[in-house]
Design an enzyme around this catalytic site. Structure first.
Site, short mmCIF file in Angstrom:
data_model
loop_
_atom_site.label_atom_id
_atom_site.label_comp_id
_atom_site.label_asym_id
_atom_site.label_seq_id
_atom_site.Cartn_x
_atom_site.Cartn_y
_atom_site.Cartn_z
CB SER A 227 -0.99 -0.20 1.42
OG SER A 227 -2.05 0.87 1.17
CD GLU A 354 -5.59 -4.37 -3.93
OE1 GLU A 354 -5.54 -3.79 -2.74
OE2 GLU A 354 -4.34 -5.12 -4.25
CG HIS A 467 -5.72 -2.86 0.32
ND1 HIS A 467 -4.66 -2.45 -0.67
CD2 HIS A 467 -5.02 -1.74 1.33
CE1 HIS A 467 -3.84 -1.42 -0.51
NE2 HIS A 467 -4.03 -1.15 0.71
#
Length: 603
Positions: A227, A354, A467
C-alpha cells in the site's frame, strides 16, 4: 572393588562433565548476540522458530529522536553511544491517530500500533538466521497505512519466519507519518515535507553501512512494502539519492503514480496552512507558524489533522508525499514518462478485491456486519464521496461503464461494481501502469494477481481477497505452531516466501531453477502476469485492460468536456460506444493471437 552399578554411574558422570565442557556452537555465544555497528554495540536475543532459532535485534536507533527543534525536519544522523544498547524489544511507534471505527474487532485492531506512541520513534529491527550467515541477501520492509498510520512492530510484520525458512536477513523500520512526517512548506528546510521518506532513506543508509556486521550483503538489498509502503518503495525508485541504497524492489498493492500517493506542492502547503489555522498557529510568516506548531503537544496536532479535509472525504490522505525538489523533483507519472527511474528488477502485484477495505469506512449502504447490498442511489452517493470535485458527467461515465453497460442491475452488481471502481482507480490500474512504464525502460518486471482469501480473515465473505491480506502469507504466519490456518495455506505461504526470497536473491521469482509454472517477464506489449492461490498458478495477459484504458484514456477526456450538458452527454456516450467496441475487438484479437502463439509453442 567397584560394582558394575558404580562403573555405570561414573560413566554417566563423566559424560555429563564432557557435555558441560563442550562448546554449544556459535549460535549460543554472547558474541552472536552482541554486534558492533558504526554508532555502537547492540545486544539482540534468540527467538525459537520452527524447531530452530533466529537472532532478533529489536528497536535499534537509526536517527536522533526528532524532538523539539528537530520536529518537521529531516532526520539527523545518530551520535555514537558508549554502552551496549539492548535491542531486545520493539521500540515506540510514531504518533498517529488510532483506527476506532470498529472497537474490539480484530480485522481493524490488528493494524493499530501495539507499542507506546512517541515522537522518539526512529528505530529499526533486524532478524538474522542461525547460524549467522555470510553475505546473505537482505529484505527491508516498509509498512503501509496511507502515510497516516503504521508501525514495524505489528505481529503481521514479524520477520522471524522469513529469516528462518529462506535464510535471508529481514529489516524493518519505523518512519514518521501524518503531519509529523509529511507536513510541508516546500523549500523551507525547517519543514520541507517528505520527512517520513527521508526517515526511510536514512534507515536504508544505516543498512548499507551496518548490515555486513550482521552477516548481510550490502550489494543484495531488496526493499518491499505494501500500500503506502509500496508507494514509498516506488518513490525510492524515482529518487536518485536512494538508488545506491538497494538492488531490487517489490511493490504490493500500491505505487507512487496512484491518485492518492503524491500531492502537488501548492496543495501540500495549503493543507499545512489549514492545520496551522485549526491549531491556532496562523501567523504572518512560515517560520512563525513552524515555531508555533513545534510548541504544540503532538496529540493536539493529531486531533486537528482530521479537519484538514472535509469529513465526508474517503480514501483521502491528509498529509503525504509531495514534490519538494529534493527527494522528489516532479510528479511520479512525469518522472516515469521521462525515464528518470532506477535501473532494477521489480516484482509488482495486486489483490483481487482491492476496493472493499475502504468501502466499509463510510460508503453509503456498506457495512462489515451484513452483505452490503446497495441500491443505485447508494452507488451514486458512493461515487460522490470517492470523487469529490468530479463533474456529474464524469460520475455518469463511471456509472455507465461499470454498471449500465453490463445490462444487469442488482444490489450485488452495484456493490461489486463500486469495489471494482475503487480498486481499479486507486490500486490496480496505477500499479499496472507503473509496471508497464518501468518495463518499457528495458527493466525486468514481474506481476502477480493474488486470489486467495485467508481462512482466518475476520471480515465478511463479500469483501473477498482484501487489500493488505497477502502480507500474512509473505511473512509466513501460517507456519506458526499455534495458528489454525489450513495445511494448504501453510504450503501456499511457504511458496510465497520462496518466491519473494528468490526474487530478492536472484532478480527472478523462479530463482535459479524452474518450477511447475514458470513466471513470465511482464512486458509493455504482452503484459503477462501470474495468479497466486492455493491451486496451480496460471499465466494470463492484460489484467483489467479495458477498465484501465477507461481510466487512463477515456475518463480524463470526459472531465475536459464543457458546453451544453445534453449535447456533451450524447457526444461522450457515442464516443464511449465507439471506444468500447474498439476495446472489445482488440481484446478478442489479442486473445486469438495468444491462443495461436501458445498452440505453436506447444508443437
Amino acid at each position: 572393588m567397584q560394582t558394575q552399578h558404580t562403573k555405570v554411574t561414573q560413566t554417566h558422570f563423566l559424560l555429563w562433565i564432557l557435555l558441560l565442557c563442550m562448546p554449544f556452537g556459535k549460535s549460543h555465544t554472547e558474541e552472536d548476540f552482541i554486534i558492533t555497528t558504526k554508532t555502537g554495540r547492540v545486544r539482540g536475543l534468540s527467538m525459537p522458530v520452527l524447531g530452530g532459532t533466529v537472532t532478533a535485534f529489536l528497536g535499534i536507533p537509526y536517527a536522533q529522536p526528532p524532538l523539539g527543534s528537530l520536529r518537521f525536519k529531516k532526520p539527523q544522523p545518530l551520535n555514537k553511544w558508549p554502552d551496549i544498547h539492548n535491542a531486545t524489544q520493539y521500540a515506540n511507534s510514531c504518533y498517529q491517530n488510532i483506527d476506532q471505527a470498529f472497537p474490539g474487532f480484530q480485522g481493524s485492531e490488528m493494524w493499530n500500533p501495539n507499542t507506546n506512541l512517541s515522537e522518539d520513534c526512529l528505530y529499526l529491527n533486524v532478524w538474522i538466521p542461525v547460524p549467522k550467515p555470510k553475505n546473505a541477501t537482505v529484505m527491508v520492509w516498509i509498512y503501509g497505512g496511507g502515510f497516516q498510520t503504521g508501525t514495524s512492530s505489528l505481529p503481521v510484520y514479524d520477520g522471524k519466519f522469513l529469516a528462518r525458512v529462506e535464510r535471508v536477513i529481514v529489516v524493518s523500520m519505523n518512519y514518521r507519518v501524518g503531519a509529523l512526517g509529511f507536513l510541508a512548506f516546500p523549500g523551507n528546510p525547517d519543514a520541507p515535507g517528505n520527512m517520513g521518506l527521508f526517515d526511510q532513506q536514512l534507515a536504508l543508509q544505516w543498512v548499507q553501512r551496518n548490515i555486513a556486521a550482521f552477516g548481510g550483503n550490502p550489494k543484495s538489498i531488496t526493499i518491499f512494502g505494501e500500500s503506502a509502503g509500496a508507494a514509498s518503495v516506488s518513490l525510492h525508485l524515482l529518487c536518485p539519492q536512494s538508488y545506491p541504497l538497494f538492488t531490487r524492489a517489490i511493490l504490493e498493492s500500491g505505487s507512487s503514480n496512484a491518485p492518492w500517493a503524491v500531492k502537488h506542492p501548492e496543495e501540500a502547503r495549503n493543507r499545512t496552512l489549514t492545520l496551522a489555522k485549526f491549531t491556532g498557529c496562523s501567523k504572518e510568516n512560515e517560520m512563525e507558524m513552524i515555531k508555533c506548531l513545534r510548541s504544540k503537544d503532538p496529540q493536539e496536532i493529531l486531533r486537528n489533522e482530521r479537519f484538514v479535509l472535509p469529513s465526508d472525504s474517503i480514501l483521502s490522505i491528509n498529509f503525504g508525499p509531495t514534490v519538494d525538489g529534493d527527494f522528489l523533483t516532479d510528479m511520479p507519472h512525469t518522472l516515469l514518462q521521462l525515464g528518470k527511474v532506477k535501473k532494477a528488477q521489480i516484482l509488482v502485484g495486486v489483490n483481487k478485491d482491492e476496493g472493499t477495505a475502504f468501502l466499509v469506512y463510510g460508503a453509503p449502504g456498506f457495512s462489515k456486519d451484513n452483505d452490503s447490498l446497495i441500491t443505485r442511489k447508494e452507488f451514486q452517493e458512493g461515487l460522490n464521496m470517492y470523487f469529490p470535485g468530479v463533474s456529474r458527467l464524469g460520475k455518469e461515465a463511471v456509472l455507465f461503464y461499470y454498471v449500465d453497460w453490463l445490462g444487469e442491475q442488482s444490489p450485488e452488481v452495484y456493490r461489486d461494481a463500486l469495489d471494482d471502481v475503487i480498486g481499479d482507480y486507486n490500486i490496480i490500474c496505477p500499479a499496472l501502469e507503473f509496471t508497464k512504464k518501468f518495463a518499457e525502460l528495458e527493466n525486468n518486471a514481474f506481476f502477480y494477481f493474488f486470489e486467495h482469501r485467508s481462512s482466518k480473515l475476520p471480515w465478511p465473505e463479500w469483501m473477498g481477497v482484501m487489500h493488505g491480506y497477502e502480507i500474512e502469507f509473505v511473512f509466513g504466519l501460517p507456519l506458526g505452531r499455534r495458528v489454525n490456518y489450513t495445511r494448504a495455506e501453510e504450503i501456499f505461504s511457504r511458496s510465497i516466501m520462496k518466491t519473494w526470497a528468490n526474487f530478492a536473491k536472484y532478480g527472478h521469482p523462479n530463482g535459479t531453477q524452474g518450477n511447475s509454472t514458470m513466471w513470465p517477464v511482464f512486458t509493455s506489449t504482452e503484459q503477462k502476469y501470474l495468479t497466486l492461490n492455493t491451486e496451480k498458478s496460471k499465466i494470463y495477459s492484460k489484467l483489467r485492460a479495458p477498465q484501465c484504458q477507461f481510466w487512463r484514456l477515456f475518463f480524463p477526456k470526459v472531465l475536459e468536456m464543457t458546453g451544453d450538458i445534453d449535447e456533451t452527454e450524447q457526444e461522450w456516450k457515442a464516443g464511449f460506444h465507439r471506444w468500447s467496441n474498439y476495446m472489445m475487438d482488440w481484446q478478442n484479437q489479442f486473445n486469438d493471437y495468444t491462443s495461436k502463439k501458445e498452440s505453436c509453442t506447444a508443437l
